[in-house]
Enzyme design. Structure first.
Site, PDB file in Angstrom:
ATOM      1  N   GLY A 286     -49.042 -92.684   6.362  1.00  0.00           N
ATOM      2  CA  GLY A 286     -48.411 -91.729   7.448  1.00  0.00           C
ATOM      3  C   GLY A 286     -49.296 -90.651   6.819  1.00  0.00           C
ATOM      4  O   GLY A 286     -50.270 -90.589   5.824  1.00  0.00           O
TER       5      GLY A 286
ATOM      6  N   SER B 220     -50.554 -94.086   0.463  1.00  0.00           N
ATOM      7  CA  SER B 220     -51.782 -93.811   0.536  1.00  0.00           C
ATOM      8  C   SER B 220     -51.635 -93.370   2.199  1.00  0.00           C
ATOM      9  O   SER B 220     -50.392 -93.353   3.008  1.00  0.00           O
ATOM     10  CB  SER B 220     -52.368 -95.364   0.198  1.00  0.00           C
ATOM     11  OG  SER B 220     -51.607 -96.322   1.420  1.00  0.00           O
ATOM     12  N   LYS B 221     -52.919 -93.320   2.747  1.00  0.00           N
ATOM     13  CA  LYS B 221     -52.709 -93.495   4.192  1.00  0.00           C
ATOM     14  C   LYS B 221     -52.006 -94.268   5.230  1.00  0.00           C
ATOM     15  O   LYS B 221     -51.376 -93.407   6.332  1.00  0.00           O
ATOM     16  CB  LYS B 221     -54.090 -93.734   4.515  1.00  0.00           C
ATOM     17  CG  LYS B 221     -55.078 -92.002   4.636  1.00  0.00           C
ATOM     18  CD  LYS B 221     -56.136 -91.866   4.912  1.00  0.00           C
ATOM     19  CE  LYS B 221     -57.271 -90.879   4.620  1.00  0.00           C
ATOM     20  NZ  LYS B 221     -58.958 -91.779   4.504  1.00  0.00           N
ATOM     21  N   ARG B 222     -51.903 -95.215   4.899  1.00  0.00           N
ATOM     22  CA  ARG B 222     -50.823 -96.434   5.277  1.00  0.00           C
ATOM     23  C   ARG B 222     -49.294 -95.286   5.602  1.00  0.00           C
ATOM     24  O   ARG B 222     -49.239 -96.258   6.532  1.00  0.00           O
ATOM     25  CB  ARG B 222     -50.835 -97.473   4.515  1.00  0.00           C
ATOM     26  CG  ARG B 222     -52.054 -98.426   4.564  1.00  0.00           C
ATOM     27  CD  ARG B 222     -52.056 -99.843   4.166  1.00  0.00           C
ATOM     28  NE  ARG B 222     -51.545 -99.800   2.241  1.00  0.00           N
ATOM     29  CZ  ARG B 222     -50.219 -99.606   1.542  1.00  0.00           C
ATOM     30  NH1 ARG B 222     -49.028 -99.968   2.042  1.00  0.00           N
ATOM     31  NH2 ARG B 222     -49.535 -99.645   0.459  1.00  0.00           N
TER      32      ARG B 222
END
Ligand code: GLU
Length: 467
Positions: A246, A242-244
């Site tokens: 990067g 996920s966006k976490r």
């Protein structure tokens, strides 16, 4: 004939998982000399945007995953879904259901209370000898697919092996909403049928849709395609990507200075392997690719490996191409690539240690920006002790035929004459000429900056130090 498709819903950017699905579908078609179709699943009007469609097209173009047919837009095929729904209603494969949302809620609640699995109870499903309720006035019915009630639906998944569902587990799926719009699973079925898809390669978040889709396909008399469900991609830390973690958008990798061929090579290894081959070209991949070597377990994203691959591709890349890619990054760094040495030559010098174009540009910047060394750096390196040697070096430089070996020789002779070691002299030269204490090899760096600039900067530095 092998026909595959990539069928993204345009609700965001093209993310890593989607790109891998696209790559595998594309490569499978290419490997077999088949067709690859791009289909935009945009019937969810509330979530689909033209920007997201563009982002998908941009991502596909950047990765050079060229399609043979499409892009087809589901919103342009509504007439076709309607046609099939009407046909299914007419021949009893689908029926109208007048249950209101409240009624459905009550039904589920009652089932929960009885300890049953919540499901549609078939109250509007026509059966031989059954009397249906009278349709309430003013209610727009939904259309439901008459799913088989007994037996099972199974397929041999090309990644996961045999998967089987009991039909009793499957509700009569809504294929058209009250307002007549077709639902997601139904559009996929009609499209896969009309587009004569032979292999559906997609994320395993769709495994639960597959039995429903197969049943509808069978009802429509279609040859059921083969299915290959790809396992998900986990982030570096083992949780769902996920966006976490990067960048998850493919175009963000472009923005950060990854080369598309490196990203392709990287994505190819996310869940697929060919022996222990890590570094291979797109052509090689197409030649090797098959569905037998896709692992059913989750793949794990590894940023370090992607960086390593990118570095290999940068090292091997043509310097003129690298220059073109580096230019916008330099401008972003406030440097003017037109004022200074040939950018391709600079890229050739600094590319060895750059894992991304961004890093390449960072290393190249000192050639294009007049950097003013800090007083601390000057005080530390341009000491009184070294001034005579610096002055001599500047003089030697002024008289040289400007090339790397001559520059190197001038250093050696000056060092010998003054009994100094290389860093003692190289450091003040670096600081005065580039403003930085760290540069690539000093002789190569000076060669690229040019004789005139180097001598002028050294002399200005000497003058400033003497006053
Ligand atoms: N539109 C679906 C998605 O973006 C893919 C559907 C499919 O491949 O069958 O997840």
């Amino acid at each position: 004939m092998i026909r595959t498709r990539f069928a993204p819903s345009p609700t965001g950017f093209l993310h890593i998982g989607g790109a891998r699905t696209a790559l595998f579908s594309w490569a499978f078609a290419r490997h077999h000399g088949g067709q690859f179709i791009l289909r935009i699943e945009d019937t969810d009007i509330a979530r689909s945007t033209p920007e997201a469609v563009q982002a998908i097209l941009d991502g596909m173009a950047w990765l050079d995953l060229n399609h043979d047919e499409g892009p087809f837009y589901q919103t342009k095929r509504l007439y076709r879904y309607k046609e099939v729904i009407e046909q299914m209603l007419a021949n009893g494969q689908a029926y109208q259901c007048y249950c209101s949302p409240e009624e459905l809620d009550e039904m589920r609640e009652a089932q929960r209370v009885r300890g049953e699995k919540p499901r549609y109870d078939g109250r509007w499903r026509p059966e031989a000898g059954k009397t249906l309720p009278v349709p309430p006035s003013g209610v727009q019915p939904v259309v439901r697919f008459k799913n088989p009630t007994d037996g099972t639906v199974a397929w041999k998944d090309l990644v996961k092996g045999v998967i089987e569902f009991a039909n009793a587990e499957l509700d009569d799926l809504i294929i058209a909403r009250g307002d007549g719009t077709p639902t997601y699973n139904f559009c996929v079925v009609v499209d896969d049928l009309d587009m004569q898809i032979s292999h559906v390669i997609r994320g395993d978040d769709h495994v639960n849709n597959t039995p429903r889709q197969i049943n509808i396909l069978k009802a429509l008399g279609a040859t059921v395609p083969q299915y290959a469900h790809l396992s998900m991609i986990l982030g570096d830390d083992g949780t769902k990507l996920s966006k976490r973690h990067g960048a998850v958008s493919v175009m963000q990798y472009s923005d950060e200075g990854y080369l598309p061929e490196a990203v392709i090579n990287y994505l190819a290894r996310l869940g697929w392997s060919h022996g222990d081959a890590e570094l291979f070209s797109r052509e090689q991949f197409v030649q090797w690719f098959d569905l037998d070597h896709i692992t059913p377990s989750a793949a794990q994203f590894n940023t370090e490996k992607l960086r390593w691959l990118n570095q290999q591709y940068i090292k091997a890349a043509d310097d003129a191409r690298l220059a073109g890619l580096t230019r916008p990054f330099l401008v972003r760094n406030g440097a003017d690539p037109d004022k200074g040495p040939d950018l391709a030559a600079v890229c050739a010098l600094v590319k060895e240690r750059a894992a991304t174009i961004e890093e390449l540009a960072a290393a190249a910047t000192l050639f294009y920006r007049t950097l003013h060394p800090t007083p601390e750096l000057l005080a530390q390196h341009v000491t009184l002790e070294v001034l005579p040697a610096l002055a001599e070096l500047a003089e030697r430089f002024a008289a040289l035929t400007w090339e790397r070996s001559a520059i190197s020789a001038a250093f050696k002779e000056t060092l010998a004459a003054h009994g100094l070691k290389m860093p003692k002299l190289a450091m003040p030269v670096r600081v005065l000429v580039t403003g930085e204490p760290q540069t690539p090899a000093i002789d190569a760096t000076l060669e690229l900056i040019g004789q005139e600039q180097v001598v002028a900067r050294l002399q200005a530095g000497l003058q400033a130090a003497q006053t």
